[in-house]
Design a protein around this motif. Sequence first.
Motif, PDB file in Angstrom:
ATOM      1  N   ARG A  43       0.672  -1.166   0.099  1.00 56.41           N
ATOM      2  CA  ARG A  43       0.001  -0.051   0.042  1.00 56.41           C
ATOM      3  C   ARG A  43       0.846   1.313   0.045  1.00 56.41           C
ATOM      4  NH1 ARG A  43      -3.913   1.224   5.096  1.00 56.41           N
ATOM      5  NH2 ARG A  43      -1.778   0.550   5.907  1.00 56.41           N
ATOM      6  N   ASP A  44       1.807   1.375   0.927  1.00 58.77           N
ATOM      7  CA  ASP A  44       2.668   2.403   1.121  1.00 58.77           C
ATOM      8  C   ASP A  44       4.167   2.127   1.206  1.00 58.77           C
ATOM      9  OD1 ASP A  44       2.796   1.367   3.395  1.00 58.77           O
ATOM     10  OD2 ASP A  44       1.749   3.058   4.658  1.00 58.77           O
ATOM     11  N   SER A  45       4.495   0.939   0.905  1.00 60.37           N
ATOM     12  CA  SER A  45       6.018   0.565   0.563  1.00 60.37           C
ATOM     13  C   SER A  45       6.802   0.816   2.146  1.00 60.37           C
ATOM     14  CB  SER A  45       6.682   1.397  -0.251  1.00 60.37           C
ATOM     15  OG  SER A  45       6.203   1.310  -1.523  1.00 60.37           O
ATOM     16  N   LEU A  65       6.038  -7.368  -2.761  1.00 62.02           N
ATOM     17  CA  LEU A  65       4.679  -7.022  -3.060  1.00 62.02           C
ATOM     18  C   LEU A  65       4.710  -5.506  -3.521  1.00 62.02           C
ATOM     19  CD1 LEU A  65       1.488  -7.886  -2.965  1.00 62.02           C
ATOM     20  CD2 LEU A  65       1.668  -7.169  -0.248  1.00 62.02           C
ATOM     21  N   HIS A  66       5.367  -4.553  -2.846  1.00 65.35           N
ATOM     22  CA  HIS A  66       5.280  -3.408  -3.066  1.00 65.35           C
ATOM     23  C   HIS A  66       5.766  -2.964  -4.597  1.00 65.35           C
ATOM     24  CE1 HIS A  66       9.778  -4.368  -2.724  1.00 65.35           C
ATOM     25  NE2 HIS A  66      10.055  -3.193  -3.228  1.00 65.35           N
ATOM     26  N   LEU A  67       6.245  -3.951  -5.521  1.00 63.82           N
ATOM     27  CA  LEU A  67       6.542  -3.487  -6.990  1.00 63.82           C
ATOM     28  C   LEU A  67       5.382  -3.966  -7.878  1.00 63.82           C
ATOM     29  CD1 LEU A  67      10.336  -4.864  -7.032  1.00 63.82           C
ATOM     30  CD2 LEU A  67       9.434  -2.664  -6.693  1.00 63.82           C
ATOM     31  N   VAL A  68       4.250  -4.526  -7.252  1.00 62.32           N
ATOM     32  CA  VAL A  68       3.109  -5.040  -8.084  1.00 62.32           C
ATOM     33  C   VAL A  68       2.128  -3.919  -8.396  1.00 62.32           C
ATOM     34  CG1 VAL A  68       1.179  -6.465  -8.047  1.00 62.32           C
ATOM     35  CG2 VAL A  68       3.219  -7.330  -7.274  1.00 62.32           C
ATOM     36  N   ALA A  69       2.156  -3.556  -9.505  1.00 64.76           N
ATOM     37  CA  ALA A  69       0.880  -2.481  -9.779  1.00 64.76           C
ATOM     38  C   ALA A  69      -0.559  -3.131  -9.932  1.00 64.76           C
ATOM     39  CB  ALA A  69       1.455  -1.989 -11.196  1.00 64.76           C
TER      40      ALA A  69
END
Length: 719
Positions: A242-244, A281-285
């Motif tokens: 959501r916010d890395s 997960l933080h790299l998934v758009a």
Amino acid sequence: MLWVSLLLKRPACFLRVVGSRSFPHLRLSSAALLPASHPRPAPLLLLRPLLPEVGFLSHRRSFKKDLKSTVDLPVTPVNVTDIKHYLRSKNIPFHDGYSCLHTPSVFRPGSEGAEKGGYTLFIDKTTGQFLCTETLVEGSWEDLQDCVEVMQNEGRESLSPGVLLGYSESEEEQGERALECSEVQRIWASSVPLSDLPDEEETHLVKTMFGIGKISSLTLKKFGVRFFKPTKSLVFPWLSGRDSSLRGLKLLTAQCLGDGKVVYTEATLPRPAAFHNLFGLHLVARKDSEVVLTGREVDTLAVSQATGLPSLALPRGVSCLPPVLLPYLEQFKKVTLWLGGDMRSWEASKLFSRKLGLKRCSLVRPGDTQPCPSDALAAGKSLGRILKTAIPAAHKSIVSFRQLREDVYGELANKEQVAGVKWARFPELNKILKGHRKGELTVFTGPTGSGKTTFISECALDLCMQGVSTLWGSFEINNVRLAKIMLTQFAMQRLEDSLDQYDTWADKFEDLPLYFMTFHGQQNIRTVLDTMHHAVYVYDISHVVIDNLQFMMGQENLSVDKFAMQDHIIGAFRKFATNSNCHVTLIIHPRKEEDDKDLQTASIFGSAKASQEADNVLILQEKKLVSCPGRRALQVAKNRFDGDVGIFPLEFQKTSLTFSPPLSKAKLRKVKAEETQQAEKSAKVPRAEKGEKTVKTEKVPKAEKGVRSKPPGEPGGVK
């Protein structure tokens, strides 16, 4: 420096596979499935303002920790039809996903999310557990129903994310959580990117040690991989999608052995029982519709660099896919599972694809030409081409040999891996059974008081220490006593004499993938099977131990013949083992026999269905009239895998409650099924040597005949 000392002093805590609860804060309201000493609080629903965030674990509801994980079912069985009917009755819109139902979240202000496509609350179709990916609120289906009722009765458009209260934390638990938070921040602040290491030779050595020599600095920086010098560990961050923001860490440490082999150990913060996340997960758009799932972080780095596709690493590798992570995978229309290059990874891929939805999953078959992603990149192979060869997980009810051809070749090429997980404490058992395999039914029997539960607990513990997720159903002795026996076997010493070491061993034991049913005494077979199915889905259980069969026969219809009822129960376990691809070990008491006679397959209580349905039949033999060492032996009376049967001696160590082969040079007596038949035929032929009288041979089971000593050269003789 707490974490440094843990890495240096307690390597056993850092196994990849660790026991955990996927939903640590669920309401434990099923009275039949709670320990007898556990408090049974009433459902607690209060409205309170959202607490200010403290650290990275502020969103978690507090919960009361048990000494060991137990398997709990919902208050009432839940199915997807009932969930859909309830949502329609409350005028709540929903989308039907692959493994979850998508609805607008009720845990945020405003209701405009539904119009904008903000379906951020996910309800598991199998268990009813829910997760709001926007506010990170999660709970049971009963929790969600209570929230909806409160919201609609009071005319609210939404509820505060802090509406659900769990059990209050003790000061000790609060201190542990605060310590974990500070350790995460300290390690992250002390670690440095690999590209920032001052010495290029050191950088090259680190990459070589961890097998990431082909991974570029740009890829390592994109995923946030760092190096922690005090323990010489790679640091893989768990960042929020959501916010890395930083949520947790996994540390990978390499150790070189004397023979040149490298052993890798893993450590996670927070502990796996408290938190789950997906690496990358933080790299998934939001627009991404395809993903590659791997079992290791280094494999995710290789896939992302070589193909450019979104790739995620499962937090517990091939051991388990926690259902709490399924909502984060709902957006993908195509999921490719490339979990490794061995047969265990292949079995895990087929199991996980059932949770994710067979229609959207493809599997990369392991083999010499298709190793794990990091090895494939190091060998210069095309990862994109390997991904194109992935086969669909779904299959038709009728197949031809063309569809089975690669599976057959895989079993022939990986003979040792197909044989199953090897026992570390019972090498003689490996020589006969070859290993512990999924999908089989093992029947275990022995005289009363011979140590059946003690022996099978050590066998199960041996496998559990190697990553085999185990569920114990002990109806004869309570879980506290069973856990005490297993902890003593795990520590290999009497902890009563060294209580100062209890916490050290208990911490290590707690990290094993070991779970207990909270049943005791006579139980209904339907309830037990429901619990087993639930455990397989939530915890990916691959070994179930039932101790024992007789305790499930008292709750059935008394008008039904007891042998017919036993056949029905055995058939139900056989079906479960096959359909769930889970090994079931079933303990059955024998018939009453004379003390001076050995047990046979026919000695198993009931009809012949138990031995017929079983893939393996194990008998714990005991000479009750003998008190010297060697009075116990384990006989393998049936082995459907390759037909080998035999018997070997056991020696009981009272101080550690363990069984081990005696130190004498007694050879393993092992026979082939064909040799047993020949021995049986030859025994029927009268023979008279040197004037001896011909003795008529009594008929005994094949295994019994195979273990008798015979003259050299005669079929079935001692090997």
